[in-house]
Design a protein around this motif. Structure first.
Motif, mmCIF file in Angstrom:
data_model
loop_
_atom_site.group_PDB
_atom_site.id
_atom_site.type_symbol
_atom_site.label_atom_id
_atom_site.label_comp_id
_atom_site.label_asym_id
_atom_site.label_seq_id
_atom_site.Cartn_x
_atom_site.Cartn_y
_atom_site.Cartn_z
ATOM 1 N N SER A 1 37.482 29.644 38.210
ATOM 2 C CA SER A 1 36.615 30.275 37.219
ATOM 3 C C SER A 1 37.338 31.470 36.611
ATOM 4 O O SER A 1 38.435 31.837 37.036
ATOM 5 C CB SER A 1 35.308 30.732 37.870
ATOM 6 O OG SER A 1 35.577 31.773 38.818
ATOM 7 N N TRP A 2 36.717 32.093 35.642
ATOM 8 C CA TRP A 2 37.358 33.235 34.978
ATOM 9 C C TRP A 2 37.543 34.410 35.941
ATOM 10 O O TRP A 2 38.526 35.152 35.833
ATOM 11 C CB TRP A 2 36.549 33.660 33.758
ATOM 12 C CG TRP A 2 35.191 34.245 34.076
ATOM 13 C CD1 TRP A 2 34.021 33.587 34.251
ATOM 14 C CD2 TRP A 2 34.899 35.639 34.249
ATOM 15 N NE1 TRP A 2 32.994 34.455 34.533
ATOM 16 C CE2 TRP A 2 33.507 35.722 34.524
ATOM 17 C CE3 TRP A 2 35.644 36.799 34.202
ATOM 18 C CZ2 TRP A 2 32.875 36.935 34.749
ATOM 19 C CZ3 TRP A 2 35.017 38.015 34.411
ATOM 20 C CH2 TRP A 2 33.640 38.081 34.689
ATOM 21 N N LYS A 3 36.645 34.555 36.911
ATOM 22 C CA LYS A 3 36.794 35.646 37.880
ATOM 23 C C LYS A 3 38.010 35.428 38.770
ATOM 24 O O LYS A 3 38.795 36.355 39.021
ATOM 25 C CB LYS A 3 35.527 35.760 38.731
ATOM 26 C CG LYS A 3 34.318 36.307 37.984
ATOM 27 C CD LYS A 3 33.142 36.488 38.922
ATOM 28 C CE LYS A 3 31.947 37.097 38.191
ATOM 29 N NZ LYS A 3 30.783 37.288 39.098
ATOM 30 N N VAL A 4 38.181 34.187 39.251
ATOM 31 C CA VAL A 4 39.343 33.873 40.082
ATOM 32 C C VAL A 4 40.627 34.012 39.271
ATOM 33 O O VAL A 4 41.635 34.553 39.749
ATOM 34 C CB VAL A 4 39.213 32.441 40.655
ATOM 35 C CG1 VAL A 4 40.475 32.052 41.416
ATOM 36 C CG2 VAL A 4 38.000 32.338 41.551
ATOM 37 N N LEU A 5 40.583 33.548 38.041
ATOM 38 C CA LEU A 5 41.758 33.595 37.175
ATOM 39 C C LEU A 5 42.213 35.028 36.947
ATOM 40 O O LEU A 5 43.403 35.351 37.072
ATOM 41 C CB LEU A 5 41.415 32.900 35.850
ATOM 42 C CG LEU A 5 42.546 32.627 34.866
ATOM 43 C CD1 LEU A 5 42.261 31.330 34.108
ATOM 44 C CD2 LEU A 5 42.675 33.763 33.867
ATOM 45 N N LEU A 6 41.268 35.907 36.638
ATOM 46 C CA LEU A 6 41.632 37.309 36.391
ATOM 47 C C LEU A 6 42.033 38.014 37.681
ATOM 48 O O LEU A 6 42.931 38.871 37.681
ATOM 49 C CB LEU A 6 40.460 38.041 35.732
ATOM 50 C CG LEU A 6 40.062 37.567 34.327
ATOM 51 C CD1 LEU A 6 38.889 38.378 33.796
ATOM 52 C CD2 LEU A 6 41.242 37.674 33.370
ATOM 53 N N ALA A 7 41.386 37.660 38.789
ATOM 54 C CA ALA A 7 41.714 38.308 40.068
ATOM 55 C C ALA A 7 43.136 37.972 40.513
ATOM 56 O O ALA A 7 43.849 38.827 41.066
ATOM 57 C CB ALA A 7 40.715 37.897 41.134
ATOM 58 N N LEU A 8 43.569 36.745 40.269
ATOM 59 C CA LEU A 8 44.918 36.330 40.666
ATOM 60 C C LEU A 8 45.982 36.716 39.637
ATOM 61 O O LEU A 8 47.177 36.543 39.890
ATOM 62 C CB LEU A 8 44.955 34.814 40.892
ATOM 63 C CG LEU A 8 44.101 34.273 42.039
ATOM 64 C CD1 LEU A 8 44.187 32.756 42.102
ATOM 65 C CD2 LEU A 8 44.550 34.883 43.367
ATOM 66 N N GLY A 9 45.540 37.202 38.482
ATOM 67 C CA GLY A 9 46.499 37.561 37.444
ATOM 68 C C GLY A 9 47.048 36.374 36.685
ATOM 69 O O GLY A 9 48.124 36.463 36.083
ATOM 70 N N LEU A 10 46.318 35.250 36.694
ATOM 71 C CA LEU A 10 46.802 34.059 35.998
ATOM 72 C C LEU A 10 46.709 34.188 34.486
ATOM 73 O O LEU A 10 47.157 33.308 33.758
ATOM 74 C CB LEU A 10 46.014 32.831 36.458
ATOM 75 C CG LEU A 10 46.155 32.475 37.943
ATOM 76 C CD1 LEU A 10 45.327 31.242 38.281
ATOM 77 C CD2 LEU A 10 47.622 32.237 38.289
ATOM 78 N N ASP A 11 46.106 35.294 34.000
ATOM 79 C CA ASP A 11 46.091 35.553 32.562
ATOM 80 C C ASP A 11 47.376 36.236 32.098
ATOM 81 O O ASP A 11 47.620 36.358 30.900
ATOM 82 C CB ASP A 11 44.887 36.422 32.188
ATOM 83 C CG ASP A 11 44.908 37.756 32.919
ATOM 84 O OD1 ASP A 11 45.347 37.791 34.091
ATOM 85 O OD2 ASP A 11 44.500 38.766 32.325
#
Length: 464
Positions: A76-86
Motif C-alpha cells: 500500500s502507499w503507507k508501506v511504499l513510503l515507509a520503505l522509501g520505494l518512492d
C-alpha cells in the motif's frame, strides 16, 4: 610492567582483530556467492525503482497504491513510503548495497586478482625434466636448441626470458590476467558514479505557458548535496510551444522553442526541443515530456483582448479536457463555459443551464448573450522535466572500462617452458583458455623444431 611486556600486551590487543579480519571477515567479503547475492539484490531493487513511479507526491501514491486492495496484498502507499520505494535510489539501504558490493569487489581485487597478476608476471624456470610431466602439453625431443625455440617464440609474439641452466620461460597474453581487474575497476567506478549521482542529482518538473520566463523551482526529487546543481544565476524562457498533428487529427509531435537567459536576461543559448531531443546547459537537461492548455485569449465585441486561465478537468481517465468561464457582462452576472480538448480542435460553448450554445475554433466568432465573442488564441503550455546528474561522465567511464576489461579477459594467457639437458630437449606449455588453439600452436612450434621427428621423439605424446 616492563617495556617488553607492554609491547606484547599491545601486540596481543591488535592481533585478535587482525586475525578475525583476515581469517573470518575477509574470506566472507571476497566470497563469490556474496557478490552474486548482492548483485541480484541490487538488480531487484533497481527494477522496483523502475516499475514504481519515483519522486511523486504522497497524494499520487495514495491514489495509485490504496490500502484496500493493496498491491500484492501488502504494498500500500503507507508501506511504499515507509520503505522509501518512492525514492529507491537514494535510500540508505540501497546505497549500502552499492557500497558493500563495491567493497567486496575491491577486496577481491586486492586479495585475489592482483596477486594472480603478480604471480603471472614472475619468471619461473623449470630446471628438471620431471617438472614437464605436470604440464597439460609437453614433449621430449632429441633435436632442437634454445636459440631456435627463442626465435620461433619471438615470431609468435611471446616474451621470452632466458635462464642460467639451459632453460627458458616464455609468455604472452598478460592482458588476459589484467582483464578481470579492469572489469572490477569498471564496476566499482559505475557504483561510485551511482552513489555520487544519488547524492548530487535532482529532478524537477515545470508546466510553463508559451511566451513566459521561468526558473527551476519545482524540484520533485533531489539528493542531499544537490543544491549547487540547481540553477541560480540563469533562467529559461519558452519562446513558443506548438503541436504537429497527423492527418487524422492525432498528435504527431510537440515542440518547445526554449532560450537560456543570463542574469541580465540576455539569451545565451536557444534550441527547439521535442521528445528524445532535449536541451542541455551547464549540466542541466530539459526534456519535453508533456503539454497542456494554460489559457485563452478572447474579445467581446470591440473590447481589448482578454486573457483567461484554463483549468484541466478530472475526467477519471476518459481523456484530457480544459475549461474556463467567460463573462459576457461587466458585472459578471452572465457568461458561458468553454471546453477544449487540444490546441486545434473544436471549442464548445455552454450556457449556465448546461446547454450547448455554439461550437467554434480559434479565430472564429459567435453570438452569445447578445455579444460577439471571438476566440483570438489558445495558449499552450509545455511540460518539461528538468534533470541534473553529475555522475553521468563517471558512469560512462565505468562502462567503458567494463567493456575494455571484458574484451581483455578473452585474451588467452599462454606459458611455455623449455629445458635442454642430457642431450634431450624438453618443451611444455599451458594456457588458461582456448585450449584447442593452444594445442595447435604447440604442434606448429614442435614441427618447426623437429621437422622430421623420429619414433623416439614421439614416445612422449602430446596430451591434453
Amino acid at each position: 610492567m616492563t617495556l617488553e611486556e607492554t609491547s606484547l600486551a599491545k601486540s596481543s590487543i591488535w592481533s585478535a582483530p587482525q586475525k578475525f579480519f583476515k581469517q573470518e571477515f575477509l574470506p566472507v567479503l571476497t566470497d563469490l556467492r556474496l557478490a552474486i547475492l548482492l548483485l541480484l539484490a541490487i538488480a531487484l531493487f533497481s527494477i522496483t525503482g523502475t516499475v514504481i513511479e519515483q519522486g511523486q507526491s504522497p497524494a499520487f501514491y495514495q491514489a495509485n497504491y490504496p490500502e484496500d486492495p493493496a498491491l500484492f496484498g501488502f504494498l500500500s502507499w503507507k508501506v511504499l513510503l515507509a520503505l522509501g520505494l518512492d525514492h529507491v535510489y537514494r535510500t540508505w539501504w540501497y546505497l549500502s548495497l552499492l557500497i558493500l558490493f563495491g567493497t567486496s569487489l575491491t577486496a577481491c581485487t586486492f586479495t585475489r586478482q592482483l596477486p594472480a597478476l603478480k604471480a603471472s608476471r614472475k619468471w619461473k624456470f623449470y630446471d628438471k625434466a620431471r617438472q614437464f610431466q605436470k604440464l597439460a602439453l609437453s614433449a621430449e625431443l632429441e633435436t632442437g636448441t634454445l636459440a631456435e625455440l627463442t626465435q620461433i617464440l619471438n615470431n609468435r609474439r611471446y616474451k621470452v626470458f632466458a635462464g642460467e641452466n639451459n632453460n627458458l620461460y616464455a609468455r604472452k597474453g598478460i592482458a588476459g590476467k589484467l582483464g578481470p581487474i579492469i572489469v572490477h575497476i569498471g564496476i566499482v567506478v559505475i557504483l561510485a558514479g551511482g552513489i555520487w549521482g544519488a547524492m548530487t542529482g535532482f529532478i524537477g518538473q515545470e508546466m510553463v505557458p508559451s511566451g513566459e520566463n521561468f526558473a527551476v523551482q519545482n524540484i520533485v526529487d533531489a539528493g542531499p548535496w544537490a543544491a549547487p546543481q540547481i540553477p541560480k544565476d540563469w533562467s529559461m524562457r519558452v519562446n513558443r510551444f506548438w503541436i504537429d498533428y497527423t492527418p487524422s487529427g492525432g498528435i504527431d509531435q510537440f515542440y518547445s522553442d526554449l532560450s537560456v537567459l543570463d542574469k541580465q536576461g540576455q539569451e545565451v543559448k536557444r534550441k527547439t526541443i521535442f521528445v528524445n531531443e532535449p536541451l542541455r546547459y551547464k549540466g542541466v537537461t530539459f526534456y519535453q515530456t508533456d503539454w497542456g492548455i494554460s489559457g485563452i485569449r478572447v474579445r467581446l465585441n470591440k473590447s481589448p483582448v482578454l486573457q483567461l486561465p484554463m483549468a484541466k478537468l478530472n475526467t477519471n481517465g476518459q481523456g484530457r479536457i480544459w475549461a474556463t468561464w467567460i463573462p459576457t457582462k461587466p458585472d459578471l452576472s452572465e457568461g458561458v463555459s468553454l471546453l477544449a480538448r487540444d490546441l486545434q480542435g473544436m471549442l464548445l460553448l455552454y450556457d449556465t443551464k448546461g446547454q450547448l450554445v455554439s461550437t467554434l475554433r480559434a479565430g472564429m466568432s459567435a453570438e452569445v448573450n447578445g455579444v460577439t465573442l471571438k476566440i483570438v488564441e489558445l495558449i499552450g503550455s509545455t511540460g518539461l522535466q528538468i534533470k541534473a546528474d553529475p555522475s553521468v561522465p563517471i558512469v560512462y567511464t565505468g562502462f567503458a572500462l567494463l567493456m575494455i576489461g571484458v574484451v581483455m579477459s578473452y585474451v588467452s594467457h599462454s606459458q611455455i617452458w623449455a629445458l635442454q639437458a642430457d642431450g634431450r630437449f624438453y618443451v611444455g606449455g599451458r594456457t588458461n583458455r582456448a585450449q584447442v588453439a593452444f594445442e595447435q600452436e604447440m604442434l606448429d612450434i614442435l614441427a618447426q623444431i623437429a621437422p622430421q621427428p623420429q619414433e623416439k621423439e614421439t614416445e612422449k605424446a602430446i596430451a591434453s
